[in-house]
Design a protein around this motif. Structure first.
Motif, PDB file in Angstrom:
ATOM      1  N   HIS A  23     -25.868  -2.782  -6.606  1.00 28.30           N
ATOM      2  CA  HIS A  23     -25.246  -3.404  -7.779  1.00 28.30           C
ATOM      3  C   HIS A  23     -25.349  -2.497  -9.007  1.00 28.30           C
ATOM      4  O   HIS A  23     -24.506  -2.558  -9.893  1.00 28.30           O
ATOM      5  N   PRO A  27     -21.637  -0.214  -8.976  1.00 30.99           N
ATOM      6  CA  PRO A  27     -21.228  -1.577  -9.331  1.00 30.99           C
ATOM      7  C   PRO A  27     -19.742  -1.867  -9.122  1.00 30.99           C
ATOM      8  O   PRO A  27     -19.357  -3.035  -9.008  1.00 30.99           O
ATOM      9  N   VAL A  31     -17.952  -5.521  -8.979  1.00 30.09           N
ATOM     10  CA  VAL A  31     -17.141  -5.975 -10.113  1.00 30.09           C
ATOM     11  C   VAL A  31     -15.764  -6.416  -9.616  1.00 30.09           C
ATOM     12  O   VAL A  31     -15.228  -7.432 -10.070  1.00 30.09           O
ATOM     13  N   LYS A  41     -17.590  -9.472 -16.219  1.00 29.97           N
ATOM     14  CA  LYS A  41     -17.827  -9.141 -14.814  1.00 29.97           C
ATOM     15  C   LYS A  41     -18.981  -8.157 -14.622  1.00 29.97           C
ATOM     16  O   LYS A  41     -19.801  -8.328 -13.722  1.00 29.97           O
ATOM     17  N   GLU A  42     -19.051  -7.118 -15.432  1.00 32.31           N
ATOM     18  CA  GLU A  42     -20.112  -6.126 -15.277  1.00 32.31           C
ATOM     19  C   GLU A  42     -21.491  -6.754 -15.483  1.00 32.31           C
ATOM     20  O   GLU A  42     -22.433  -6.457 -14.745  1.00 32.31           O
ATOM     21  N   GLN A  43     -21.599  -7.634 -16.479  1.00 30.73           N
ATOM     22  CA  GLN A  43     -22.872  -8.295 -16.728  1.00 30.73           C
ATOM     23  C   GLN A  43     -23.226  -9.246 -15.580  1.00 30.73           C
ATOM     24  O   GLN A  43     -24.395  -9.347 -15.194  1.00 30.73           O
TER      25      GLN A  43
END
Length: 126
Positions: A23, A27, A31, A41-43
């Motif tokens: 992740h 990532p 994502v 989305k990234e968070q």
């Protein structure tokens, strides 16, 4: 003396550890499967990566295995919508990618059962 950990629990620990690390290292694929309706989305990918690593740690320690099993089952259920989203959006991908996306869906059930078994103390043989 603690009892040995069942192979299925070890496999779940390895799965969560590897996926949790990925992740952060790569990532992008994660994502891309977050449902379109969800913001940040990234968070979300970072949070789910941390959650997977925490679940792996909880499952690995005998004293926290019960909590780890329950948390792991909840996490697996929680990420299921992303897996459904990935399958639904796999239409133009290569056949192997589409097959993996759809086969993953029913595999969530045995993974959740392994997590629940570990959480009931079944994660240790003896």
């Amino acid at each position: 003396m603690s009892r040995p950990v069942e192979k299925s629990t070890v496999a779940l620990i390895a799965l969560f550890t590897g996926s949790g690390v990925l992740h952060f290292v790569r990532p992008g694929p994660f994502v891309s499967i977050v449902p379109r309706s969800l913001p940040h989305k990234e968070q979300l990918v970072a949070v789910s990566g941390v959650a997977e690593l925490v679940c792996a740690g909880l499952l690995a320690a005998p004293r926290t295995r019960v909590v780890g099993g329950l948390a792991s089952a909840g996490l697996l259920a929680g990420v299921f919508p992303a897996n459904v989203s990935m399958a639904l959006r796999s239409g133009r991908r290569p056949a192997a990618v589409r097959a993996i996306a759809w086969v993953r869906l029913p595999l969530q059930v045995p993974l959740i059962l392994v997590a629940l078994r570990a959480g009931r103390g079944g994660g240790s043989a003896g």
